[in-house]
Design a protein around this motif. Structure first.
Motif, PDB file in Angstrom:
ATOM      1  N   PHE A 131     -18.150  14.442 -11.779  1.00  0.00           N
ATOM      2  CA  PHE A 131     -19.339  15.278 -11.654  1.00  0.00           C
ATOM      3  C   PHE A 131     -18.994  16.746 -11.425  1.00  0.00           C
ATOM      4  N   PRO A 132     -18.128  17.080 -10.453  1.00  0.00           N
ATOM      5  CA  PRO A 132     -17.784  18.509 -10.298  1.00  0.00           C
ATOM      6  C   PRO A 132     -17.082  19.078 -11.521  1.00  0.00           C
ATOM      7  N   GLN A 133     -16.281  18.268 -12.226  1.00  0.00           N
ATOM      8  CA  GLN A 133     -15.670  18.742 -13.465  1.00  0.00           C
ATOM      9  C   GLN A 133     -16.749  19.106 -14.487  1.00  0.00           C
ATOM     10  N   LEU A 134     -17.761  18.241 -14.587  1.00  0.00           N
ATOM     11  CA  LEU A 134     -18.829  18.470 -15.555  1.00  0.00           C
ATOM     12  C   LEU A 134     -19.638  19.711 -15.186  1.00  0.00           C
ATOM     13  N   VAL A 135     -19.885  19.911 -13.909  1.00  0.00           N
ATOM     14  CA  VAL A 135     -20.597  21.116 -13.466  1.00  0.00           C
ATOM     15  C   VAL A 135     -19.809  22.362 -13.854  1.00  0.00           C
ATOM     16  N   LEU A 138     -30.760  21.633  -6.966  1.00  0.00           N
ATOM     17  CA  LEU A 138     -31.783  22.258  -7.807  1.00  0.00           C
ATOM     18  C   LEU A 138     -31.152  23.207  -8.822  1.00  0.00           C
ATOM     19  N   VAL A 139     -30.160  23.966  -8.393  1.00  0.00           N
ATOM     20  CA  VAL A 139     -29.477  24.879  -9.318  1.00  0.00           C
ATOM     21  C   VAL A 139     -28.748  24.088 -10.408  1.00  0.00           C
ATOM     22  N   ILE A 140     -28.106  22.981 -10.047  1.00  0.00           N
ATOM     23  CA  ILE A 140     -27.398  22.169 -11.043  1.00  0.00           C
ATOM     24  C   ILE A 140     -28.387  21.557 -12.029  1.00  0.00           C
ATOM     25  N   ALA A 141     -29.526  21.066 -11.519  1.00  0.00           N
ATOM     26  CA  ALA A 141     -30.552  20.527 -12.421  1.00  0.00           C
ATOM     27  C   ALA A 141     -31.053  21.620 -13.366  1.00  0.00           C
ATOM     28  N   GLY A 142     -31.175  22.844 -12.841  1.00  0.00           N
ATOM     29  CA  GLY A 142     -31.570  23.957 -13.700  1.00  0.00           C
ATOM     30  C   GLY A 142     -30.523  24.251 -14.754  1.00  0.00           C
ATOM     31  N   GLY A 143     -29.248  24.199 -14.378  1.00  0.00           N
ATOM     32  CA  GLY A 143     -28.189  24.400 -15.360  1.00  0.00           C
ATOM     33  C   GLY A 143     -28.216  23.357 -16.445  1.00  0.00           C
ATOM     34  N   ALA A 144     -28.499  22.094 -16.077  1.00  0.00           N
ATOM     35  CA  ALA A 144     -28.602  21.018 -17.077  1.00  0.00           C
ATOM     36  C   ALA A 144     -29.769  21.271 -18.017  1.00  0.00           C
ATOM     37  N   LEU A 157     -25.255  14.858 -15.415  1.00  0.00           N
ATOM     38  CA  LEU A 157     -25.479  15.806 -14.325  1.00  0.00           C
ATOM     39  C   LEU A 157     -26.615  15.344 -13.416  1.00  0.00           C
ATOM     40  N   CYS A 158     -27.660  14.783 -14.014  1.00  0.00           N
ATOM     41  CA  CYS A 158     -28.806  14.344 -13.216  1.00  0.00           C
ATOM     42  C   CYS A 158     -28.454  13.165 -12.319  1.00  0.00           C
ATOM     43  N   LEU A 159     -27.484  12.356 -12.720  1.00  0.00           N
ATOM     44  CA  LEU A 159     -27.043  11.278 -11.842  1.00  0.00           C
ATOM     45  C   LEU A 159     -26.471  11.854 -10.545  1.00  0.00           C
ATOM     46  N   GLY A 160     -25.604  12.845 -10.685  1.00  0.00           N
ATOM     47  CA  GLY A 160     -25.055  13.492  -9.496  1.00  0.00           C
ATOM     48  C   GLY A 160     -26.119  14.215  -8.701  1.00  0.00           C
ATOM     49  N   VAL A 161     -27.042  14.874  -9.393  1.00  0.00           N
ATOM     50  CA  VAL A 161     -28.129  15.582  -8.712  1.00  0.00           C
ATOM     51  C   VAL A 161     -28.977  14.602  -7.908  1.00  0.00           C
ATOM     52  N   THR A 181     -19.659  24.399   3.139  1.00  0.00           N
ATOM     53  CA  THR A 181     -18.234  24.431   2.797  1.00  0.00           C
ATOM     54  C   THR A 181     -17.836  23.189   2.009  1.00  0.00           C
ATOM     55  N   LEU A 182     -18.318  22.022   2.453  1.00  0.00           N
ATOM     56  CA  LEU A 182     -17.974  20.771   1.769  1.00  0.00           C
ATOM     57  C   LEU A 182     -18.571  20.714   0.368  1.00  0.00           C
ATOM     58  N   VAL A 183     -19.831  21.091   0.237  1.00  0.00           N
ATOM     59  CA  VAL A 183     -20.498  21.016  -1.070  1.00  0.00           C
ATOM     60  C   VAL A 183     -19.868  21.987  -2.064  1.00  0.00           C
ATOM     61  N   LEU A 184     -19.690  23.234  -1.649  1.00  0.00           N
ATOM     62  CA  LEU A 184     -19.121  24.226  -2.563  1.00  0.00           C
ATOM     63  C   LEU A 184     -17.655  23.928  -2.854  1.00  0.00           C
ATOM     64  N   GLY A 185     -16.922  23.458  -1.849  1.00  0.00           N
ATOM     65  CA  GLY A 185     -15.526  23.091  -2.081  1.00  0.00           C
ATOM     66  C   GLY A 185     -15.392  21.916  -3.027  1.00  0.00           C
ATOM     67  N   TRP A 186     -16.294  20.949  -2.901  1.00  0.00           N
ATOM     68  CA  TRP A 186     -16.311  19.788  -3.803  1.00  0.00           C
ATOM     69  C   TRP A 186     -16.591  20.216  -5.236  1.00  0.00           C
ATOM     70  N   LEU A 187     -17.571  21.072  -5.431  1.00  0.00           N
ATOM     71  CA  LEU A 187     -17.897  21.516  -6.782  1.00  0.00           C
ATOM     72  C   LEU A 187     -16.803  22.407  -7.371  1.00  0.00           C
ATOM     73  N   TRP A 188     -16.121  23.149  -6.525  1.00  0.00           N
ATOM     74  CA  TRP A 188     -15.081  24.070  -6.989  1.00  0.00           C
ATOM     75  C   TRP A 188     -13.765  23.362  -7.266  1.00  0.00           C
ATOM     76  N   ARG A 189     -13.399  22.403  -6.407  1.00  0.00           N
ATOM     77  CA  ARG A 189     -12.085  21.785  -6.514  1.00  0.00           C
ATOM     78  C   ARG A 189     -12.122  20.304  -6.864  1.00  0.00           C
ATOM     79  N   GLY A 190     -13.278  19.674  -6.835  1.00  0.00           N
ATOM     80  CA  GLY A 190     -13.365  18.244  -7.125  1.00  0.00           C
ATOM     81  C   GLY A 190     -12.834  17.926  -8.514  1.00  0.00           C
ATOM     82  N   GLY A 191     -11.891  16.976  -8.586  1.00  0.00           N
ATOM     83  CA  GLY A 191     -11.305  16.596  -9.868  1.00  0.00           C
ATOM     84  C   GLY A 191     -10.316  17.594 -10.405  1.00  0.00           C
ATOM     85  N   HIS A 192      -9.963  18.615  -9.622  1.00  0.00           N
ATOM     86  CA  HIS A 192      -9.020  19.627 -10.093  1.00  0.00           C
ATOM     87  C   HIS A 192      -7.646  18.991 -10.292  1.00  0.00           C
TER      88      HIS A 192
END
Length: 337
Positions: free
Chosen positions: A103-107, A242-248, A278-282, A316-327
């Protein structure tokens, strides 16, 4: 047929299958997902190649070819069998892997649409909040009187009801309400992309204006403390979702309006697949946000510093997950732009 002729005829096919298996092994060690397809080997061809290998091994044995050749084909056959006939990963394992890494990779792969969604949502939110600190009377141009009275009463610091949390029965009732409300907003935000992206843009702007107006007004009249203590806990999950759903939704709109070299139908199908994932993760993020909102955010008796500390940790956890998740994990690539 002599062994040299037999080897010369099938050597390239054995090498290709061996490369495929090696790539699979590397992928499995790093992620445990399906293998990438090396150059020259189509994923759908592998079972047929494996069957031909079994036939070639049987033929080599019948003809009495050398032991080294038989051992190589036997080893290749065993490796192929282990890959093709292994038990599939449990569904929970695949779901967890998607949430943690996929999911973070896809975002991140849709970074352009995500940044545009953030600008459409956060721009009016922050702008109106700041503006209302200097021109508080403008709130009457943005919200109707009933809504203004409602939020003022809800977050009135002089009301003794804000010193305590709700009872457990009310918490569970509100949890169900938040789940339905949050997920419906997320789905509308995404589905608005079918209107050439205009629907998604309007939903993002409307939410940014609404939240910015409420937050700015409450801060301006001195009701900010109970409001911030309430929203601090669930905001990291809810607003980010909400921002991710908007991006989708924007991805859907862009591919509908400008499909590029693809046919419009193919571009829309591709964007729909990306958006669905993306909506699954959202949905998971909004479910967690509803839980936090019902059982943590509503408890106003918790000191403000604890609420804000937990909020900072969640951000911190949410933004770190989206930034580094699956890196560092090999990405599927099927949904890359």
């Amino acid at each position: 047929m002599k062994q040299e002729q037999f080897v010369a005829r099938h050597q390239a096919e054995w090498d290709a299958l061996e490369q495929w298996l090696q790539a699979h092994g590397e992928r499995a060690r790093r992620r445990g997902g399906p293998p990438p397809v090396p150059v020259g080997v189509d994923d759908g061809e592998v079972p047929a190649r494996y069957r031909r290998l079994c036939q070639q091994l049987a033929l080599a044995r019948r003809r009495g070819y050398s032991t080294p050749l038989l051992e190589r084909l036997q080893a290749l056959m065993q490796r192929g069998h282990a890959v093709l006939y292994r038990a599939p990963a449990p569904r929970w394992h695949r779901a967890a892997e998607f949430l943690v890494a996929g999911f973070p990779q896809l975002v991140r792969s849709q970074a352009g649409c995500m940044w545009a969604s953030l600008a459409l949502f956060a721009g009016p939110l922050v702008g109106l909040f700041v503006l209302l600190q200097f021109r508080p009377e403008l709130v009457h141009e943005l919200l109707d009187p009933r809504r203004i009275a409602e939020v003022e009463a809800m977050f009135d610091p002089a009301d003794p009801r804000h010193a305590l949390g709700r009872d457990s029965g009310s918490d569970w009732q509100m949890f169900g309400h938040y789940v339905m409300n949050n997920i419906s907003i997320g789905l509308r935000t995404f589905a608005g992309g079918l209107l050439a992206g205009v629907g998604t843009i309007l939903v993002l702007l409307a939410n940014g204006v609404g939240i910015g107006a409420v937050a700015g007004h409450l801060q301006a009249i001195g009701h900010g403390d109970p409001f911030w203590r309430f929203v601090a806990g669930h905001a990291p999950l809810e607003l980010t979702a909400l921002v991710i759903a908007g991006g989708a939704g924007l991805r859907l709109g862009v591919d509908l309006v400008a499909p590029g070299r693809r046919r419009r139908r193919d571009a829309l199908v591709r964007a729909g697949r990306i958006g669905a994932r993306l909506c699954l993760g959202v949905a998971v993020m909004l479910l967690l946000a509803a839980f936090v909102e019902a059982f943590w955010s509503s408890t106003q008796s918790i000191p403000a510093w604890i609420k804000y500390s937990v909020s900072a940790l969640l951000w911190t956890l949410v933004l770190g997950w989206l930034w580094r998740g699956g890196h560092g994990v090999v990405e599927d690539g099927a949904d890359a732009p």
